[in-house]
Design a protein around this motif. Structure first.
Motif, short mmCIF file in Angstrom:
data_model
loop_
_atom_site.label_atom_id
_atom_site.label_comp_id
_atom_site.label_asym_id
_atom_site.label_seq_id
_atom_site.Cartn_x
_atom_site.Cartn_y
_atom_site.Cartn_z
N SER A 97 0.84 -1.21 0.00
CA SER A 97 0.00 0.00 0.00
C SER A 97 0.87 1.25 0.00
N TYR A 98 0.28 2.34 -0.48
CA TYR A 98 0.99 3.62 -0.59
C TYR A 98 0.16 4.71 0.09
N LYS A 99 0.85 5.64 0.72
CA LYS A 99 0.15 6.72 1.41
C LYS A 99 0.99 7.98 1.45
N ILE A 100 0.33 9.09 1.68
CA ILE A 100 0.98 10.38 1.90
C ILE A 100 1.00 10.63 3.40
N SER A 101 2.15 10.97 3.93
CA SER A 101 2.30 11.07 5.38
C SER A 101 3.27 12.20 5.73
N THR A 102 3.63 12.25 6.99
CA THR A 102 4.63 13.20 7.47
C THR A 102 5.67 12.43 8.28
N PHE A 103 6.92 12.59 7.91
CA PHE A 103 8.01 11.95 8.64
C PHE A 103 9.28 12.76 8.45
N GLU A 104 10.21 12.59 9.35
CA GLU A 104 11.46 13.34 9.29
C GLU A 104 12.26 12.93 8.06
N ASN A 105 12.67 13.91 7.24
CA ASN A 105 13.50 13.61 6.07
C ASN A 105 14.25 14.86 5.64
N THR A 106 15.23 14.67 4.76
CA THR A 106 16.08 15.78 4.35
C THR A 106 16.13 15.96 2.84
N HIS A 107 15.31 15.23 2.10
CA HIS A 107 15.38 15.29 0.63
C HIS A 107 13.99 15.32 0.03
N ALA A 108 13.85 16.02 -1.09
CA ALA A 108 12.54 16.15 -1.74
C ALA A 108 12.00 14.81 -2.23
N ASN A 109 12.91 13.86 -2.50
CA ASN A 109 12.50 12.55 -3.02
C ASN A 109 12.65 11.48 -1.95
#
Length: 525
Positions: A97-109
């Motif tokens: 499954s795929y979803k849009i979420s919020t998580f810590e990251n440092t890159h646009a991709n």
């Protein structure tokens, strides 16, 4: 360990299917590594994209789902089964499954994978696609790592500090890193050679160890056998080439010898295989391709037809370039096997231009190999600079980079010097600084086809000017610095998001709506 880009890992490659190397190839590679980190067979996979990232608007249309599914299901990228990943996942009982979420990251991709096996084991992996199929796994179960798929990696989860025990049993050429977390320690063994059973057996005998995963490399060139190059900067490269009487292609081959530790013969064979795949994609495109979810029909055959009818210039190399670019791009859009060169979005430029010129000058395979190494070396310096991520820099790092690479390769065919090859690359890239990335309907077809064609013709004209003695004025390294500086001034909406440029014209929005209706109808059948 080695940080220099490889011509095969980071520039001319990967061999892949799908519309986008950033989306399709990188996601396949990340998934292929991540699935090796669970004990047992994959049962559930949840893939998250950050709501503020670049992929939120187009991850399905640009092939992220295709690549991710294929990697998780351990299907080889060149296998035709890549076209049927959803059916295969269903047959195997694997839920993805795929979803849009919020998580810590440092890159646009960035992408976050949460995988669970049939035995209940699980792992959480944070990774970023860096452009052109390159990637970096940045976290495993919350522990910060830096894995790029070019080493054999042995991961060891432990309840306590066992570093001293592990140092006693590892060999001298194996690197060991320890990452501490609140609940456990993660140890990462890194080697250019496969790990033997004796080592893994001894590790499992340590009481505190509760999990181990042997993660195989996914890159074609394994790192760790490098030697220090006899040059570093572009200026020192030119001086070295002049002193040794070497062309840019010869220096490119030497670069990859030092970078990989492989022999000249092995590396020439590897490049020959790449060239055969590229030229095969031209043949495949010209023979005719079909695929439902694309916006352009076959057009590569129209050039020869127009020439036969006397409607266009007769016997022009420009005709062959246009024909070749279209053929490669059509193969890509039909999910046939291609080479990202340096990206899938710009895969038509180098192959099309070098095929047309090599046919014109009746080049041998060895001549082609050296031209591709000249192109690859320019790409390696591009990778050291801005890199190939359109989501960070726009199409100036895709079609712009490929134009510079192709120009250097053409100079090699013309018998030019390394300085002339780099001068041609400089001119070609100068002509494309600031180029936006705005795929229509989120399909990497248009205006990509036109941009690839323009880049290829730009490469030919730049090589012609360089060989003729035209001044490029700005050295290549300063041009690459300019690319990165200009990208900082470009709005995000024109960096492969589908939210700017031609992608938001009324005609493009109408076309996207039509494609979505067709897809919905097919899904509901």
């Amino acid at each position: 360990m080695n940080s220099l880009p490889s011509i095969f890992n980071d520039v001319i490659g990967p061999v892949m299917r799908g519309p986008s190397s950033s989306h399709t190839a990188a996601s396949w590679r990340v998934a292929r590594m991540a699935v090796q980190m669970i004990d047992g067979h994959l049962k559930h996979a949840s893939i998250a994209f950050d709501k503020d990232g670049a992929w939120v608007t187009n991850y399905e249309e640009q092939g992220t789902v295709l690549g991710m599914n294929g990697g998780l299901l351990e299907i080889d990228m060149a296998d035709d089964l890549m076209k049927q990943t959803e059916r295969i996942a269903s047959e195997r009982g694997v839920d993805i499954s795929y979803k849009i979420s919020t998580f810590e990251n440092t890159h646009a991709n960035s992408m976050q994978l949460t995988l669970t096996s049939d035995g209940g084991d699980h792992v959480e992996v944070l990774a970023a696609s860096l452009g052109g199929g390159s990637f970096e796994i940045q976290k495993i179960d919350g522990c910060r790592v830096k894995m790029k798929g070019d080493y054999h990696e042995l991961l060891v989860w432990s309840h306590g500090d066992i570093e001293k025990d592990l140092l006693k049993i590892k060999s001298s050429e194996v690197q060991l890193k320890c990452i501490e977390s609140t609940d456990f320690n993660l140890y990462v063994f890194e080697s250019y050679q496969p790990f033997d059973g004796v080592l893994t057996d001894r590790i499992l005998q340590v009481d505190e160890v509760f999990k181990m995963a042997n993660v195989l490399p996914v890159m074609p060139i394994i790192s760790g056998k490098d030697r220090e190059l006899p040059f570093s900067t572009i200026e020192s490269l030119i001086a070295y080439a002049e002193a040794e009487g070497m062309s840019l292609g010869s220096v490119g081959l030497l670069y990859e010898q030092y970078r990989s530790g492989l022999s000249k013969e092995v590396l020439k064979d590897k490049m020959k295989t790449i060239i055969q795949i590229i030229e095969g994609s031209i043949e495949r495109g010209l023979s005719g391709t079909e695929y439902e979810d694309r916006i352009l029909p076959q057009q590569s055959n129209l050039v020869a037809r127009a020439e036969q009818k006397g409607k266009i210039l007769q016997g022009s190399i420009i005709n062959k370039i246009i024909e070749n670019v279209a053929a490669i791009m059509e193969s890509k859009s039909a999910l046939e096997v291609i080479v990202a060169n340096p990206t899938a979005g710009s895969c038509g430029t180098v192959g099309a231009a070098l095929k047309a010129v090599s046919d014109e000058v009746k080049a041998s395979m060895d001549d082609k190999i050296m031209a591709y190494y000249a192109a690859g070396l320019v790409g390696a310096y591009f990778a050291m600079g801005p890199g190939f991520s359109a989501e960070e820099h726009g199409c100036q790092v895709e079609c712009g980079a490929s134009a510079g690479m192709a120009a250097a390769g053409i100079v090699e065919f013309f018998g030019g010097t390394a300085a002339q090859g780099l001068g041609a690359a400089s001119m070609a890239i100068q002509n494309m600084i600031g180029l936006v990335c705005d795929p229509i309907a989120d399909r990497v077809e248009a205006p990509c086809l036109g941009k690839n064609t323009s880049a290829a013709v730009n490469a030919l004209s730049s090589a012609t000017m360089a060989i003729s003695g035209f001044a490029h004025l700005i050295p290549l390294d300063q041009v690459l610095e300019t690319v990165e500086r200009v990208s900082a001034d470009m709005p995000t909406c024109v960096k492969c998001t589908g939210l700017g440029g031609l992608a938001i014209t009324p005609a493009a929005l109408k076309l996207k709506e039509q494609l979505e209706k067709i897809k919905t109808t097919q899904t509901n059948r």
